[in-house]
Design an enzyme around this catalytic site. Structure first.
Site, PDB file in Angstrom:
ATOM      1  N   ASP A  61       0.798  -1.225   0.000  1.00  0.00           N
ATOM      2  CA  ASP A  61       0.000   0.000   0.000  1.00  0.00           C
ATOM      3  C   ASP A  61       0.832   1.278   0.000  1.00  0.00           C
ATOM      4  O   ASP A  61       2.021   1.229   0.308  1.00  0.00           O
ATOM      5  CB  ASP A  61      -0.750   0.029   1.348  1.00  0.00           C
ATOM      6  CG  ASP A  61      -2.207  -0.238   1.159  1.00  0.00           C
ATOM      7  OD1 ASP A  61      -2.612  -0.505   0.024  1.00  0.00           O
ATOM      8  OD2 ASP A  61      -2.944  -0.166   2.156  1.00  0.00           O
ATOM      9  N   TYR A 125       6.619 -10.163   6.621  1.00  0.00           N
ATOM     10  CA  TYR A 125       6.560  -8.722   6.865  1.00  0.00           C
ATOM     11  C   TYR A 125       7.118  -8.433   8.245  1.00  0.00           C
ATOM     12  O   TYR A 125       6.971  -9.260   9.156  1.00  0.00           O
ATOM     13  CB  TYR A 125       5.107  -8.219   6.846  1.00  0.00           C
ATOM     14  CG  TYR A 125       4.513  -8.052   5.467  1.00  0.00           C
ATOM     15  CD1 TYR A 125       4.561  -6.812   4.824  1.00  0.00           C
ATOM     16  CD2 TYR A 125       3.894  -9.113   4.814  1.00  0.00           C
ATOM     17  CE1 TYR A 125       4.001  -6.635   3.558  1.00  0.00           C
ATOM     18  CE2 TYR A 125       3.336  -8.947   3.542  1.00  0.00           C
ATOM     19  CZ  TYR A 125       3.394  -7.701   2.926  1.00  0.00           C
ATOM     20  OH  TYR A 125       2.848  -7.534   1.674  1.00  0.00           O
TER      21      TYR A 125
END
Length: 280
Positions: A61, A125
């Protein structure tokens, strides 16, 4: 390889995400543009005989960073020109990406059946938290877009680790995803393979030790994640660390299986999120 056919490559690349609208391609009239736009523009400078499209493994994002994202691309060269070696491709792309905080880490030839998104075995992540800042202005300037400094005093790490246990394994993560156009077509069941909360170094933290700042990293590993799932999980864990939620509440949120059950304003900001690696 087929003579004259396109050569397919797997490339790993990293970027500082603050200046981009995310990794995916955008229309070029936007104020913020996607990383993919810059990658494809750089690739066109290699004079391929057909336009080059990057098929990106993990769709990060706006404001999210990548230590290593991955993509595959096909390069068709003019007749009689040999396929680029991986090294030539890395050097050529990096030369044309120069002013941007985007860098190609490696490139290798792969079979024509390889797909960067669908062949990935897992994605890891990390989310960087900075503790000890009473106010946004106390974040070191070098860390400003690279972490989240939740205010409201110290976090109860032990409670966060207890809460994390509920998220591990296979669950319907509907509560932990943001809704987007893909939601109706996507199965909400995911398997979280790893979730660890560990102390971590800041980038230059030994220069400002005296200020009582502490960096922590939350590490997540799964085959694939839902839209904004990591940021929602981090936000919920921080709420537990602040005493706003009990560890047990995480299980109740999971069982609700409803994005609207997620506490309002609890989603972590994009600045602390890094795609660390894509595993094949």
């Amino acid at each position: 390889a087929m003579v004259g056919g396109p050569a397919r490559y797997l490339v790993f690349f990293q970027y500082f995400g603050t200046r981009y609208s995310g990794v995916m391609e955008t229309k070029s009239d936007q104020a913020l543009v996607g990383v993919q736009n810059y990658l494809e523009k750089a690739a066109q400078n290699l004079r391929p005989s057909a336009p080059i499209k990057f098929h990106i493994s993990s769709r990060t994002d706006t404001g999210v960073h990548a230590l290593a994202n991955a993509a595959h691309l096909d390069i068709q060269r003019a007749p009689g020109k040999a396929a680029f070696t991986g090294k030539q491709l890395v050097q050529g792309l990096n030369y044309h990406l120069k002013p941007e905080p985007i860098r190609i880490l490696s490139a290798q030839r792969v079979p024509g059946t390889f797909h960067a998104r669908f062949c990935a075995l897992s994605r890891t992540y990390i989310y960087r938290l900075l503790l000890g800042c009473a106010h946004y202005s106390q974040i070191p300037v070098f860390e400003r877009d690279l972490c989240w400094a939740p205010t409201g005093g110290p976090l109860d790490i032990q409670a966060m680790r207890e809460a994390a246990e509920f998220l591990l394994g296979t669950h319907d993560f509907s509560t932990f995803r943001s809704l987007n156009s893909e939601t109706p077509f996507q199965c909400p069941v995911r398997t979280l393979l790893q979730l660890e909360i560990q102390p971590a170094p800041g980038f230059l933290s030994h220069h400002y030790e005296q200020r009582g700042l502490e960096f922590w990293e939350v590490k997540f590993k799964s085959r694939a994640f839902l839209y904004r799932q990591v940021r929602r999980m981090v936000g919920a864990l921080v709420a537990v660390g602040q005493g706003k939620l009990a560890p047990q509440d995480i299980q109740e949120l999971l069982e609700a299986k409803d994005a609207r059950a997620f506490p309002p304003h609890a989603m972590a900001p994009p600045s602390g999120l890094f795609l660390k690696s894509v595993e094949y």
